[in-house]
Design an enzyme around this catalytic site. Structure first.
Site, short mmCIF file in Angstrom:
data_model
loop_
_atom_site.label_atom_id
_atom_site.label_comp_id
_atom_site.label_asym_id
_atom_site.label_seq_id
_atom_site.Cartn_x
_atom_site.Cartn_y
_atom_site.Cartn_z
CG LEU A 145 -2.09 -0.95 1.28
CD1 LEU A 145 -2.87 -0.76 2.57
CD2 LEU A 145 -3.00 -0.80 0.08
CG ASP A 146 0.73 3.97 -3.24
OD1 ASP A 146 1.57 3.10 -3.55
OD2 ASP A 146 -0.09 4.45 -4.04
NE ARG A 147 5.59 9.00 4.17
CZ ARG A 147 6.54 9.93 4.26
NH1 ARG A 147 7.22 10.28 3.18
NH2 ARG A 147 6.80 10.50 5.41
#
Length: 280
Positions: free
Chosen positions: A147-149
């Site tokens: 998952l992206d930041r």
């Protein structure tokens, strides 16, 4: 008073003296206390075979005994059917030909908050998702996918390599649903474009479904997709000149965020693990 005829002239038994029976002497009697045989010390490097199989996450110990008796288990190339058989941790133990890992399989579900990157370490010193589950297990768990930041929501961790491969391989079409917030209302025309599929710089992409969120502004949509390509949901909308202001994964492979607050984790239930392993 005269004694009765029945008691007259009666002698005491020769086996009695003073009214007490004399106990025979036991020539084998010894006053020394009886010594117990020395206890056998267990080898800490050994473990019962059924426990080894159970710890590897295959089944319960009782079920393992059934499989052992049926000849499903080998140790160092030899089929073992003996109950109570012990193995060393370094032995090659196989179940139906597949080598077992003694490490117990674990499955942790995290509701990821923003500002954490999905990696085991970061050379720039940024905070990682591993910090959030540091107290969950002593085993080395790895995130399933990324998952992206700034993307929030469901992230699964496990040491089950086979399940990780299954959940991340495109051919299994693992279901993922995102709640997307945009900087502008999504037009019906663009919604239909996304439904029909888009051509991105790294190839065509299609979603499984897309819809407006009931009761919410039209800048909020739900997207179901199975692709695992990098930043794919954000790139779909960027392709149509929308910016994603908030992205939350609300469903992953049938798992939901129910009763799991942001930043918290929990162990999967036995039934949830079974459901994941049944994905084809």
């Amino acid at each position: 008073m005269a004694k009765s005829d029945n008691s007259r002239g009666k002698r005491p038994s020769k086996n009695f003296k003073g009214g007490d029976r004399k106990k025979p002497f036991n020539k084998n009697f010894s006053s020394k206390p009886k010594q117990n045989p020395p206890r056998k010390t267990s080898n800490p490097d050994e473990i019962r075979l059924n426990r080894y199989i159970a710890n590897a996450g295959i089944c319960s110990r009782r079920e393992a005994d059934t499989y052992i008796a049926a000849g499903n288990v080998t140790v160092n190339g030899k089929t073992i059917t003996e109950m109570g058989y012990k193995v060393k941790r370094s032995d090659d133990v196989r179940f139906d030909g597949k080598r077992l890992n003694l490490e117990k399989k674990e499955y942790i579900l995290l509701n990821k908050p923003k500002n954490f990157i999905t990696t085991t370490s970061d050379e720039k010193g940024r905070r990682t998702v591993m910090e959030l589950i540091s107290s969950a297990s002593n085993n080395r768990l790895l995130p399933v996918g990324r998952l992206d930041r700034n993307t929030t929501g469901l992230l699964l961790f496990t040491n089950d390599g086979d399940l990780t491969k299954k959940l991340t391989h495109p051919k299994h079409n693992v279901r993922k649903i995102y709640h997307v917030h945009l900087d502008n209302n999504l037009s019906l025309r663009d919604l239909h474009k996304i439904e029909e599929g888009l051509e991105l710089e790294d190839g065509p992409i299609s979603v499984d479904s897309i819809s407006y969120i009931p009761g919410a502004p039209k800048r909020e949509v739900g997207v179901e997709i199975h692709s695992g390509r990098n930043r794919i949901v954000r790139r779909i909308f960027e392709h149509l000149d929308y910016n994603v202001t908030k992205l939350d994964r609300v469903i992953f492979a049938g798992l939901t965020k129910k009763d799991l607050p942001r930043g918290h984790w929990r162990h999967l239930t036995e039934q949830e693990v079974i459901n994941l392993k049944m994905i084809k």
